[in-house]
Scaffold this motif. Sequence first.
Motif, PDB file in Angstrom:
ATOM      1  N   ALA A  50       0.831  -1.205   0.000  1.00  0.00           N
ATOM      2  CA  ALA A  50       0.000   0.000   0.000  1.00  0.00           C
ATOM      3  C   ALA A  50       0.867   1.256   0.000  1.00  0.00           C
ATOM      4  CB  ALA A  50      -0.929  -0.003   1.209  1.00  0.00           C
ATOM      5  N   LEU A  51       1.944   1.249   0.836  1.00  0.00           N
ATOM      6  CA  LEU A  51       2.854   2.397   0.872  1.00  0.00           C
ATOM      7  C   LEU A  51       3.568   2.560  -0.465  1.00  0.00           C
ATOM      8  CD1 LEU A  51       4.391   2.042   4.444  1.00  0.00           C
ATOM      9  CD2 LEU A  51       2.759   3.761   3.648  1.00  0.00           C
ATOM     10  N   HIS A  52       3.902   1.422  -1.072  1.00  0.00           N
ATOM     11  CA  HIS A  52       4.487   1.449  -2.412  1.00  0.00           C
ATOM     12  C   HIS A  52       3.512   2.082  -3.389  1.00  0.00           C
ATOM     13  CE1 HIS A  52       6.433  -1.012  -5.916  1.00  0.00           C
ATOM     14  NE2 HIS A  52       6.706   0.273  -5.984  1.00  0.00           N
ATOM     15  N   ASN A  53       2.254   1.683  -3.304  1.00  0.00           N
ATOM     16  CA  ASN A  53       1.229   2.278  -4.163  1.00  0.00           C
ATOM     17  C   ASN A  53       1.026   3.756  -3.854  1.00  0.00           C
ATOM     18  OD1 ASN A  53      -0.248   0.460  -6.119  1.00  0.00           O
ATOM     19  ND2 ASN A  53      -0.239  -0.845  -4.320  1.00  0.00           N
ATOM     20  N   LEU A  54       1.134   4.130  -2.563  1.00  0.00           N
ATOM     21  CA  LEU A  54       0.996   5.533  -2.188  1.00  0.00           C
ATOM     22  C   LEU A  54       2.097   6.363  -2.827  1.00  0.00           C
ATOM     23  CD1 LEU A  54      -0.405   7.706  -0.488  1.00  0.00           C
ATOM     24  CD2 LEU A  54       1.129   7.098   1.405  1.00  0.00           C
ATOM     25  N   SER A  55       3.329   5.833  -2.782  1.00  0.00           N
ATOM     26  CA  SER A  55       4.436   6.551  -3.423  1.00  0.00           C
ATOM     27  C   SER A  55       4.216   6.635  -4.926  1.00  0.00           C
ATOM     28  CB  SER A  55       5.760   5.842  -3.122  1.00  0.00           C
ATOM     29  OG  SER A  55       5.882   4.637  -3.858  1.00  0.00           O
ATOM     30  N   ASP A  56       3.615   5.580  -5.481  1.00  0.00           N
ATOM     31  CA  ASP A  56       3.351   5.593  -6.917  1.00  0.00           C
ATOM     32  C   ASP A  56       2.225   6.549  -7.276  1.00  0.00           C
ATOM     33  OD1 ASP A  56       5.340   3.814  -7.189  1.00  0.00           O
ATOM     34  OD2 ASP A  56       4.083   2.064  -7.501  1.00  0.00           O
ATOM     35  N   SER A  57       1.257   6.684  -6.364  1.00  0.00           N
ATOM     36  CA  SER A  57       0.206   7.675  -6.597  1.00  0.00           C
ATOM     37  C   SER A  57       0.821   9.057  -6.673  1.00  0.00           C
ATOM     38  CB  SER A  57      -0.831   7.618  -5.466  1.00  0.00           C
ATOM     39  OG  SER A  57      -1.462   6.364  -5.430  1.00  0.00           O
ATOM     40  N   LEU A  58       1.743   9.336  -5.733  1.00  0.00           N
ATOM     41  CA  LEU A  58       2.454  10.610  -5.755  1.00  0.00           C
ATOM     42  C   LEU A  58       3.291  10.731  -7.020  1.00  0.00           C
ATOM     43  CD1 LEU A  58       3.445  13.228  -4.399  1.00  0.00           C
ATOM     44  CD2 LEU A  58       5.187  11.860  -3.228  1.00  0.00           C
ATOM     45  N   ALA A  59       3.941   9.621  -7.410  1.00  0.00           N
ATOM     46  CA  ALA A  59       4.775   9.629  -8.605  1.00  0.00           C
ATOM     47  C   ALA A  59       3.965   9.975  -9.849  1.00  0.00           C
ATOM     48  CB  ALA A  59       5.441   8.255  -8.785  1.00  0.00           C
ATOM     49  N   VAL A  60       2.801   9.359  -9.965  1.00  0.00           N
ATOM     50  CA  VAL A  60       1.987   9.580 -11.160  1.00  0.00           C
ATOM     51  C   VAL A  60       1.371  10.978 -11.148  1.00  0.00           C
ATOM     52  CG1 VAL A  60       0.037   8.734 -12.509  1.00  0.00           C
ATOM     53  CG2 VAL A  60       1.522   7.112 -11.358  1.00  0.00           C
ATOM     54  N   VAL A  61       0.996  11.475  -9.940  1.00  0.00           N
ATOM     55  CA  VAL A  61       0.484  12.848  -9.846  1.00  0.00           C
ATOM     56  C   VAL A  61       1.556  13.840 -10.273  1.00  0.00           C
ATOM     57  CG1 VAL A  61      -0.238  14.654  -8.234  1.00  0.00           C
ATOM     58  CG2 VAL A  61      -1.263  12.396  -8.085  1.00  0.00           C
ATOM     59  N   LEU A  62       2.786  13.645  -9.770  1.00  0.00           N
ATOM     60  CA  LEU A  62       3.891  14.514 -10.165  1.00  0.00           C
ATOM     61  C   LEU A  62       4.168  14.402 -11.660  1.00  0.00           C
ATOM     62  CD1 LEU A  62       6.370  13.955  -7.193  1.00  0.00           C
ATOM     63  CD2 LEU A  62       5.101  16.034  -7.709  1.00  0.00           C
ATOM     64  N   ALA A  63       4.094  13.182 -12.176  1.00  0.00           N
ATOM     65  CA  ALA A  63       4.302  12.980 -13.612  1.00  0.00           C
ATOM     66  C   ALA A  63       3.243  13.710 -14.434  1.00  0.00           C
ATOM     67  CB  ALA A  63       4.283  11.485 -13.931  1.00  0.00           C
ATOM     68  N   TYR A  64       2.013  13.642 -13.954  1.00  0.00           N
ATOM     69  CA  TYR A  64       0.903  14.306 -14.652  1.00  0.00           C
ATOM     70  C   TYR A  64       1.099  15.823 -14.662  1.00  0.00           C
ATOM     71  CZ  TYR A  64      -3.893  15.649 -15.824  1.00  0.00           C
ATOM     72  OH  TYR A  64      -4.997  16.197 -16.415  1.00  0.00           O
ATOM     73  N   ILE A  65       1.439  16.381 -13.480  1.00  0.00           N
ATOM     74  CA  ILE A  65       1.653  17.830 -13.379  1.00  0.00           C
ATOM     75  C   ILE A  65       2.833  18.254 -14.246  1.00  0.00           C
ATOM     76  CG2 ILE A  65       2.307  19.703 -11.816  1.00  0.00           C
ATOM     77  CD1 ILE A  65       0.821  18.182  -9.600  1.00  0.00           C
TER      78      ILE A  65
END
Length: 297
Positions: free
Chosen positions: A53-68
């Motif tokens: 889940a924490l890995h997915n949380l970091s990936d959620s942040l990663a994809v949000v940053l990638a999107y921005i």
Amino acid sequence: MRNIRFNSLVRAAMTHEHAQNRLGITIFLNVVITVAQIIGGIISGSLALISDALHNLSDSLAVVLAYIANRLSGREKTSKSTFGFQRAEIIAAFINALVLVVISFYLMVEAIKRYFDPQVIDFRWMLWLGILGIAANGFSVFLLHADQNHNLNIKAAYLHLMGDAMTSVAVVVGALCIWLWDWYWIDPTITLLISFYLLLHTYKLLKESTEILMQFAPSNISVPEIARRLTEHDQVAQVYHIHVWRLTDRTVHFEAHVVLNSDLKLSETKIINKQLAQILIEEFEIQHITLQLECVK
């Protein structure tokens, strides 16, 4: 020729728009997985599920940053930001990699603690949420696969999601082992494997993004070799004050002072400039070139 260039620009714009849409879908999927696995990990007592889940949380942040970053990189240049916002993608990739390193070490410490304090785990939550992770992350990987070789930032998000899909497989295997043989030690073991996997696949990304931000010369380009090659021109006496750097993962910039053997007319130096630029483009794949021509005093 004008039509060809116009069509290329249209295709690039469409690709950029499609990449943004795909990133938007992966953001939604990662948020859903993260919330579900955190709840399931707390209820079941599974550290592997929480680590996923924490890995997915970091990936959620990663994809949000990638999107921005993907949106910012498409902005027009201004008198203040003469390069536009292209570096936003590299900054996002660097942050993504750094977050993964921190999370990896945190998970290692927690996993080692579990060996000394093992806990009973409800394998059912691990099993079904692991299967959910495989399905959602697998679909996200499929969405970004076409773009990951053309953009370092999207490649960062792609690697995050690929890692998530593989760790979800490990969670499912762990759940089956607990179900069949009561191997509760498998939970911290999977957590350690996930952590080592993250560190292994993050190092290269962190190294490359750091080199770009520090304006290092690309590893495949030798500055002495460029100087030697340019001085082979019969009108060039010396090349000095050479700078080679990457603005992004795709664009290489070059600047240098070129000393000519004799004092030539401006029209003649223009020809030499073009010839030297052609060498840099064809032999070293450098796109943005600035040469300052001088003559021997």
